[in-house]
Write an enzyme that holds these catalytic residues in place. Sequence first.
Site, PDB file in Angstrom:
ATOM      1  N   LYS A   1       0.802  -1.234   0.000  1.00 17.63           N
ATOM      2  CA  LYS A   1       0.000   0.000   0.000  1.00 17.63           C
ATOM      3  C   LYS A   1       0.828   1.274   0.000  1.00 17.63           C
ATOM      4  CE  LYS A   1      -3.207  -2.513   2.961  1.00 17.63           C
ATOM      5  NZ  LYS A   1      -3.855  -2.555   4.259  1.00 17.63           N
TER       6      LYS A   1
ATOM      7  N   ASP B   1      -5.922  -5.744   9.876  1.00 20.41           N
ATOM      8  CA  ASP B   1      -7.260  -5.175   9.759  1.00 20.41           C
ATOM      9  C   ASP B   1      -8.321  -6.222   9.454  1.00 20.41           C
ATOM     10  OD1 ASP B   1      -6.167  -5.664   7.288  1.00 20.41           O
ATOM     11  OD2 ASP B   1      -6.795  -3.791   6.370  1.00 20.41           O
TER      12      ASP B   1
END
Length: 936
Positions: free
Chosen positions: A625, A661
Amino acid sequence: MFTLQLFSFLFSKTQEEPTKKFKVDSFLHTMCLHDDQLRDISARFQAEMKKGLSAESNAAAAIKMLPTHVRSTPDGSERGQFLVLDLGGSEFKVLRVNVREGMGIRRGGVEMEERSYPIPQELLVGRGAELLDHVSESLKDFLHEKNISLEMKHPLAFTFSFPCELSSLDQGSLLSWSKNFRARGLQGKDVVQALRDAIGRTGGMNTEVLAMVNDTVATMMTCGFEDKYCEVGLIIGTGTNACYMEELRHIDLVEGDEGRMCVNTEWGAFGDDGALNDYVTEFDREVDAASNNPGKQIFEKMVSGMYLGELVRLVVLKMATLGLLFAGHVSNTLRTKGKVTIAHVAAMEEYKHGVENTRLILTDLDLTPSLDDCIAVQHVSTIVSFRSSNLVAAGLAAILTRIKQNRKLRTFRITVGVDGTLYKTHPQYPKRLHKVVQRLLPEYQVRFVLSDSGSSKGAALVTAVAQRLASQKRKVDETLSLFRLSSEQLQLVKARMRAGLEAGLRGEGPSEIKMLPSFVSRPPDGTEHGKYLALDLGGTNFKVMLVNFKKGLQPSSQVYHKIYTIPLEKMQGTGEELFDHLAECVSDFLDYMGIKNARLPAGFTFSFPCEQTAIDAGTLVSWTKGFKATDCEGHDVVDMLRDAIKRRNEFELDIAAVANDTVATMMSCAYEEPQCEIGLIAGNGTNVCYMEELKNIKTTEQKKRQMDDGSDGERKAGDARIQTMCINTEWGGLGDHGSLDELITPYDAEVDLNSLNPGNQRFEKLAGGMYLGEVVRQTLLDLTSRGLLFRGNVTDALKTPGIFQTKYLSQIESDRMALLQVRSILQGIRLDSTCDDSIIVKEVCGAVSRRAAQLCGAGMAALVEKIRENRGLDHLNITVGVAGTLYKLHPHFSEVLQETARVLAPQCHVTFVQSEEGRGKGAALITAVTRQKEEM
């Protein structure tokens, strides 16, 4: 002698002229329309347009608003050779048209050869088949004369200037004849097919009729070739009509709502239902009664050249009968229908010679006019023709107002292409029309362009545009087919994902899917209570939360949070700088909440691939990311955060658990939904976790540690208790060893090559929101370089990585997003698009996002099938907790994902539940569950 009289009149009898004109004005006061009346007529016309566009009211509408299936105006890239048949008056034309493509700054051009053929009067009122046989035989004669090959296939365009209802560009039924045509047997029939039959009867020709248009549409297309703002066509000649580009979503008679289509208003019929009764004069009624089609084409009979001369004759006849002209003398010639033509009207209104021309015309009518009579008759002609231009201006104002309202524009610039003998030959008509339009629409920039050979050239351009769009669509579809996954390909993804999951669990050798143990052994059960901190790092933001769990019959939680930005220099600097920044944010939050001295247990959501050795220990495997901080990979992220807190030396924190997450999302949803045993992230990145039976995790060292520390989880199956652990799959790595190479497009390869981690996270780069915008940009760049988009103009903006953000996909694909708003988004990133460009961009976005959703759905199908088979069930009911902006905000992503999973895993009933505050709250729940175990 008459010239001397005229000279004398102009200088010595100026007082008599107003008197004579006043008499005419009084006699024709109902024809003298002021602006309020014109606005009223314009409003009535707008209402009729709306009725004609609606499927419910079209049958009763006077203005039929006929779809033409012409979806685009020329852009200058059209090319090719075409034959054209132009039928619309007392003679018709056959043409060979060569359309030349523009190159660079040079605009395209059109070259034509033509020949006119007369139509015998008996064919106008005879059999329709005989009329078209005559047309076909004339076509063959033209081919012979021009030495055009009879064997080679020639594309043929047909200008047919009569009201037709088209079901496609090359199929249309004649509604009614006009302009003295009354050929039998064609009304209600497909005119194009009738022409094809006639060509077949003639024989010896190889033609393909590709398009049929009327003269109005052809005029718009001709002018549009020269002026890109031309989106209205206007005919003011023997007859009158107008067409314009309407938003497709407003045309009920045609399927689809993307883009625009030219609508042929057939406005000559305005008033056929009585809408103009209070403006129709006794002379209009007399003209209508004596016409070939009484009660029809009322507006046309008030406006067009075919009838204006007759209106002037009838007015003059009545005034003479009443003794107001020619001393009451009426000749037999004046009583004869058709003796005053539009050519006479134009001649009478010439600026310098109008009065002299009027005398000559009246003399030819066997009258002996005085100078006063000549001036009075000239004024009659002026009032009749001025009313015509006023009525046309009112209708045109209605059309232009509708276009501006459709597009919600503050400023409006448009060009009207015009053709017709009345407009071209009448000396005052164009100037009058332009002035009245400007007066009615003072804020509009309206330009009028006279069409050159519009009806013929335009038909060829309609065909050329249709060929361009068809070729463009075929090439765009070929490109987008790379993103369209067949059932077989989806089954392949499912199989490869299943194989990757199993290989990762076995832990034998390198695996694309890591299958990392999370050391979370059970979901929450509702007994969790107390205050916990949650730290959430997963993208460009860092979220710090305080969560207070309350147990009871209805377990609940309170959440307080603050969001901090992670600067790019921290994301890609040193690891120490990054974690020092995180510690600074935590310190600020503790100050903000007034709890800096409280040593609260904390959960750390760290949304990057980690290999955990305990619930509070995780080694970073690799950054994703966009993160690239140094000296982090291979290190324990919990220890790095603890060290940063120690360096700050302002507060203490008990970091009890670390999770990614995906696991946190599952835990958060499981707090509300006990059947939730899967967590899914579909946002910037993508990942999935699930509760796996411990016996299937073959990494024996981890299994032993889990069992030895007494914290093993249990899931009941009958009377047995099954030990479980949540597995963080890190499925974004599927394809890293080539298992998805068959699905990788050149655009995906380019995105991967320019990423921070080439060759890694291949599945994520196909399905993660961080990459979808860039995949779209690469596709648009290729289409543009091939001349299929943005007129082939590869701008610096289009070459800028990252300029097309993934949020634009969600916005552009919204069902409520009109193409003008799509165009606005594109203009915001310096991409100037046409309506056609916007449609293509929307198709590209749809193909890329649909593929992403299908890939996630196929992966989910593999996972739930694996769980079902592990448990030996015929049918599985399970809930998936989902988080991520792509799933939450994209208008179609969730629906496509769920449908794909349902089709590929028919024996599993999967419920998807969106997580609220999932990642932070989930980390707090993991901490709470961990603390409960320690207290037991």
